[in-house]
Enzyme design. Structure first.
Site, PDB file in Angstrom:
ATOM      1  N   ASP A   1       0.855  -1.188   0.000  1.00  0.00           N
ATOM      2  CA  ASP A   1       0.000   0.000   0.000  1.00  0.00           C
ATOM      3  C   ASP A   1       0.890   1.237   0.000  1.00  0.00           C
ATOM      4  O   ASP A   1       1.842   1.313   0.778  1.00  0.00           O
ATOM      5  CB  ASP A   1      -0.902  -0.023   1.232  1.00  0.00           C
ATOM      6  CG  ASP A   1      -2.018   1.002   1.178  1.00  0.00           C
ATOM      7  OD1 ASP A   1      -1.744   2.174   0.840  1.00  0.00           O
ATOM      8  OD2 ASP A   1      -3.158   0.643   1.493  1.00  0.00           O
TER       9      ASP A   1
ATOM     10  N   ASN B   1     -13.569  -3.379   2.036  1.00  0.00           N
ATOM     11  CA  ASN B   1     -14.672  -2.428   2.152  1.00  0.00           C
ATOM     12  C   ASN B   1     -15.492  -2.388   0.867  1.00  0.00           C
ATOM     13  O   ASN B   1     -14.932  -2.442  -0.225  1.00  0.00           O
ATOM     14  CB  ASN B   1     -14.133  -1.020   2.432  1.00  0.00           C
ATOM     15  CG  ASN B   1     -13.267  -0.975   3.668  1.00  0.00           C
ATOM     16  OD1 ASN B   1     -13.538  -1.645   4.653  1.00  0.00           O
ATOM     17  ND2 ASN B   1     -12.218  -0.183   3.627  1.00  0.00           N
TER      18      ASN B   1
ATOM     19  N   GLN C   1     -14.838   2.510   1.426  1.00  0.00           N
ATOM     20  CA  GLN C   1     -14.184   2.240   0.145  1.00  0.00           C
ATOM     21  C   GLN C   1     -13.918   3.550  -0.569  1.00  0.00           C
ATOM     22  O   GLN C   1     -14.824   4.370  -0.738  1.00  0.00           O
ATOM     23  CB  GLN C   1     -15.054   1.323  -0.729  1.00  0.00           C
ATOM     24  CG  GLN C   1     -14.367   0.894  -2.001  1.00  0.00           C
ATOM     25  CD  GLN C   1     -15.204  -0.062  -2.842  1.00  0.00           C
ATOM     26  OE1 GLN C   1     -16.393  -0.251  -2.615  1.00  0.00           O
ATOM     27  NE2 GLN C   1     -14.567  -0.652  -3.846  1.00  0.00           N
TER      28      GLN C   1
ATOM     29  N   HIS D   1     -10.505  -4.676  -3.475  1.00  0.00           N
ATOM     30  CA  HIS D   1      -9.162  -4.950  -2.968  1.00  0.00           C
ATOM     31  C   HIS D   1      -9.265  -5.368  -1.508  1.00  0.00           C
ATOM     32  O   HIS D   1     -10.187  -4.982  -0.800  1.00  0.00           O
ATOM     33  CB  HIS D   1      -8.227  -3.756  -3.149  1.00  0.00           C
ATOM     34  CG  HIS D   1      -8.730  -2.474  -2.570  1.00  0.00           C
ATOM     35  ND1 HIS D   1      -9.754  -1.747  -3.144  1.00  0.00           N
ATOM     36  CD2 HIS D   1      -8.353  -1.784  -1.477  1.00  0.00           C
ATOM     37  CE1 HIS D   1      -9.973  -0.657  -2.430  1.00  0.00           C
ATOM     38  NE2 HIS D   1      -9.137  -0.662  -1.406  1.00  0.00           N
TER      39      HIS D   1
ATOM     40  N   HIS E   1      -7.198  -5.613   2.085  1.00  0.00           N
ATOM     41  CA  HIS E   1      -6.058  -5.122   2.857  1.00  0.00           C
ATOM     42  C   HIS E   1      -5.584  -6.208   3.818  1.00  0.00           C
ATOM     43  O   HIS E   1      -6.394  -6.850   4.478  1.00  0.00           O
ATOM     44  CB  HIS E   1      -6.461  -3.901   3.698  1.00  0.00           C
ATOM     45  CG  HIS E   1      -6.849  -2.716   2.904  1.00  0.00           C
ATOM     46  ND1 HIS E   1      -5.946  -1.730   2.565  1.00  0.00           N
ATOM     47  CD2 HIS E   1      -8.040  -2.339   2.369  1.00  0.00           C
ATOM     48  CE1 HIS E   1      -6.571  -0.794   1.880  1.00  0.00           C
ATOM     49  NE2 HIS E   1      -7.835  -1.143   1.740  1.00  0.00           N
TER      50      HIS E   1
END
Length: 136
Positions: free
Chosen positions: A32, A88, A95, A101, A103
């Site tokens: 990230d 999310n 989101q 995606h 995490h």
């Protein structure tokens, strides 16, 4: 199918640089760029799906084994006290990039990562369960 303005589609296409920690035919896992903690990884399907509702079942079945593999590697690398695996769906849920995606966030006792909520009560658990079951 890639979405023209999607940042993750551009990363997958190589138009935007990223640091890859894992890749296979269907997914790419990258660090990230705004991490919650050192080693924060994002798992991104190569085929665009804005959220969980659009993700094909076959791809959904592949995400958690990848998350487990990455979480295990992060734990081994950093010796963290725990791991959050988060995903999310929708702006109200936090989101901000509308390409699904996941995490994988290393956690440590006393860190300042805030992924908590105030627990509530379900007034009639059986009624709530029946409401949800009708739509499964």
């Amino acid at each position: 199918m890639a979405e023209e303005q999607c940042v993750f589609c551009k990363i997958i296409a190589g138009e935007i640089p990223s640091t890859t920690v894992y890749e296979d035919d269907d997914f790419k896992a990258i660090l990230d760029v705004n991490p919650a903690a050192r080693g924060h990884v994002i798992i991104v399907p190569k085929k665009h799906a804005a959220n969980i509702y659009e993700l094909e079942d076959e791809e959904a079945a592949k995400v958690f084994p990848i998350a487990k593999k990455i979480a295990t590697a992060i734990k081994k690398t950093y010796g963290c006290d725990g791991i959050n695996i988060l995903q999310n769906n929708g702006e109200a849920a936090g989101q901000t990039v509308f390409h699904l995606h996941v995490h994988v966030v290393p956690r440590y006792y006393g860190d300042d990562v805030n992924i908590m909520w105030k627990s509530g009560e379900t007034p009639d658990p059986n009624e709530v369960a029946e409401e949800i079951k009708k739509n499964i």
